[in-house]
Design a protein around this motif. Structure first.
Motif, PDB file in Angstrom:
ATOM      1  N   THR A  66     -12.664  59.673  77.908  1.00 27.84           N
ATOM      2  CA  THR A  66     -14.172  60.344  77.601  1.00 27.84           C
ATOM      3  C   THR A  66     -15.561  59.493  76.640  1.00 27.84           C
ATOM      4  OG1 THR A  66     -13.568  62.491  78.241  1.00 27.84           O
ATOM      5  CG2 THR A  66     -15.458  62.432  77.004  1.00 27.84           C
ATOM      6  N   ASP A 118     -14.903  64.203  72.472  1.00 28.92           N
ATOM      7  CA  ASP A 118     -13.430  64.314  72.761  1.00 28.92           C
ATOM      8  C   ASP A 118     -12.688  64.240  71.858  1.00 28.92           C
ATOM      9  OD1 ASP A 118     -11.733  66.468  73.923  1.00 28.92           O
ATOM     10  OD2 ASP A 118     -10.907  65.084  75.210  1.00 28.92           O
ATOM     11  N   ILE A 167     -11.845  70.699  78.376  1.00 24.65           N
ATOM     12  CA  ILE A 167     -11.408  70.593  77.695  1.00 24.65           C
ATOM     13  C   ILE A 167     -10.843  71.486  76.103  1.00 24.65           C
ATOM     14  CG2 ILE A 167     -13.503  69.683  74.850  1.00 24.65           C
ATOM     15  CD1 ILE A 167     -14.112  67.793  77.071  1.00 24.65           C
ATOM     16  N   ALA A 216      -8.865  61.817  76.738  1.00 28.98           N
ATOM     17  CA  ALA A 216      -9.993  61.665  75.667  1.00 28.98           C
ATOM     18  C   ALA A 216     -10.323  60.087  75.566  1.00 28.98           C
ATOM     19  CB  ALA A 216      -9.424  62.606  74.260  1.00 28.98           C
TER      20      ALA A 216
END
Length: 393
Positions: free
Chosen positions: A355, A338, A189, A352
């Motif tokens: 996530t 994220d 990340i 992202a």
């Protein structure tokens, strides 16, 4: 940021980078049967990012280090901005070339400010000019000078250290920046965020950047051009990312591209190319009262609100059910797992979104909130790419 004194016109566009030419450059080490680098020739365009990608031991780092003469070439010619690099004093040459490496390479006994000030100090800048430049560079890479200037490297996260490393490399406003796997030692990340930061900086600065990596996805994301290198830095293919993805020159290059080339096209597209409107997302500021935020969310029939700071940078999420008895938003804040920037690739956005559970926050050039992107928007793009290129995933 002030325009560099080295700024030139290049195809109608002002850039602060300069062209690099390597002609028949070789490096031989005593006692070795074969050269580490053999007859390497390339033109690196001014103001562009060129990526050297290849297997470990192929000579890509050696080739890059010969540009600033951290490794002296055995033979050949290197010119930087039309000047013969091999005729210059090596120390003076290196002070005009930024250099960023893995794990930042910061001086542990220097503060952040002192680390960034190293090259300007060697160049004889005044204390006032250096101080102003340090603050400017820290702000440029997203570190608050008041908060971080007097910290030591050990007091920073890995990502923060890499930002300082980039700031130090750019502090004297060099036309050329060499980067040797600078983001290889941080988590995925943070690595994605640092890549986005580099692209954002390059949009403003237009330096000539030579970047070494073994990660082809990173090369596709960052590079204006990619040089896929084989043994002894043999150039297997030197072209734009989309050209290499579409037409690998041989089986070795195809091995770097790997399966699913059509989905790798997501790395060529940026979040800025798709709809990231903030329609339907409720934003609040950290000083708002929980009662007011709860009413706004309830009236809009929304579950979550996005908390922003006074510069409109995303801080956290708050859930409507946690607000009834909360004394402050901070007390019930949930971290943002994220996020992506407008410079991020659609591949970054997809990761992202997964996530974050279906939607990712999008930030602008200074980290400010500009919208959100959801799974449907990205998947529509995937379906379009598969229709255009066929499903080779």
């Amino acid at each position: 940021m002030a325009t560099s004194a080295t700024a030139v016109e290049n195809g109608g566009e002002e850039v602060s980078g300069v062209e690099i030419q390597l002609e028949q450059v070789s490096k031989r080490y005593p006692g070795q049967q074969h050269p580490a680098v053999e007859n390497f020739s390339m033109v690196v365009p001014a103001g562009k990012i060129v990526i050297f990608v290849g297997p470990s031991g192929c000579g890509k780092t050696t080739t890059m280090r010969m540009i600033n003469r951290l490794i002296e070439p055995t033979s050949g010619k290197i010119t930087i901005g039309g000047k013969d690099a091999l005729s210059l004093n090596p120390d003076q040459l290196r002070r005009t070339i930024g250099y960023a490496i893995q794990q930042a390479g910061l001086f542990p006994h220097f503060t952040v400010g002192q680390n960034i000030a190293v090259v300007p100090g060697l160049l004889g800048w005044t204390k006032q000019k250096i101080s102003s430049r340090v603050d400017e560079m820290m702000d440029l890479v997203g570190l608050d000078p008041a908060q971080f200037r007097d910290r030591y490297p050990r007091q920073l996260s890995g990502g923060q250290q890499q930002r300082v490393g980039v700031a130090r490399a750019l502090a004297a406003d060099p036309p050329v920046l060499l980067m040797d796997e600078p983001f290889g030692a941080v988590d995925p990340i943070t690595r994605g965020n640092l890549q986005d930061e580099l692209l954002r900086l390059q949009t403003d600065l237009k330096k000539t950047i030579v970047f070494v990596t073994h990660d082809f996805s990173e090369a596709v994301k960052l590079g204006d051009k990619i040089a896929v290198l084989g043994d002894r830095s043999t150039i297997l293919q030197y072209d734009t990312p989309d050209a290499i993805l579409a037409n690998p020159a041989n089986d070795t290059v195809a091995g770097f591209v790997g399966a699913g080339a059509s989905l790798k096209q997501l790395t060529l597209l940026r979040v800025r190319d798709i709809d990231y409107s903030d329609e339907g997302l409720i934003t609040v500021t950290k000083g708002d009262s929980p009662a007011d935020v709860r009413k706004r969310l309830t009236d809009a029939r929304k579950t979550y609100g996005l908390v922003l700071d006074n510069r409109r940078r995303p801080l956290s999420w708050v859930h409507v059910r946690d607000l009834a008895a909360a004394g402050s938003l901070e007390a019930v804040a949930r971290p943002i797992g994220d996020s992506v920037s407008t410079q991020s690739t659609l591949q970054d956005a997809l990761e992202a979104i997964l996530t974050e559970g279906g939607r990712a926050v999008v930030t602008g050039p200074r980290g400010e909130y500009v919208g959100g992107v959801d799974i449907e928007t990205v998947m529509d793009t995937v379906r379009q790419l598969r229709a255009e290129h066929g499903d080779d995933a």
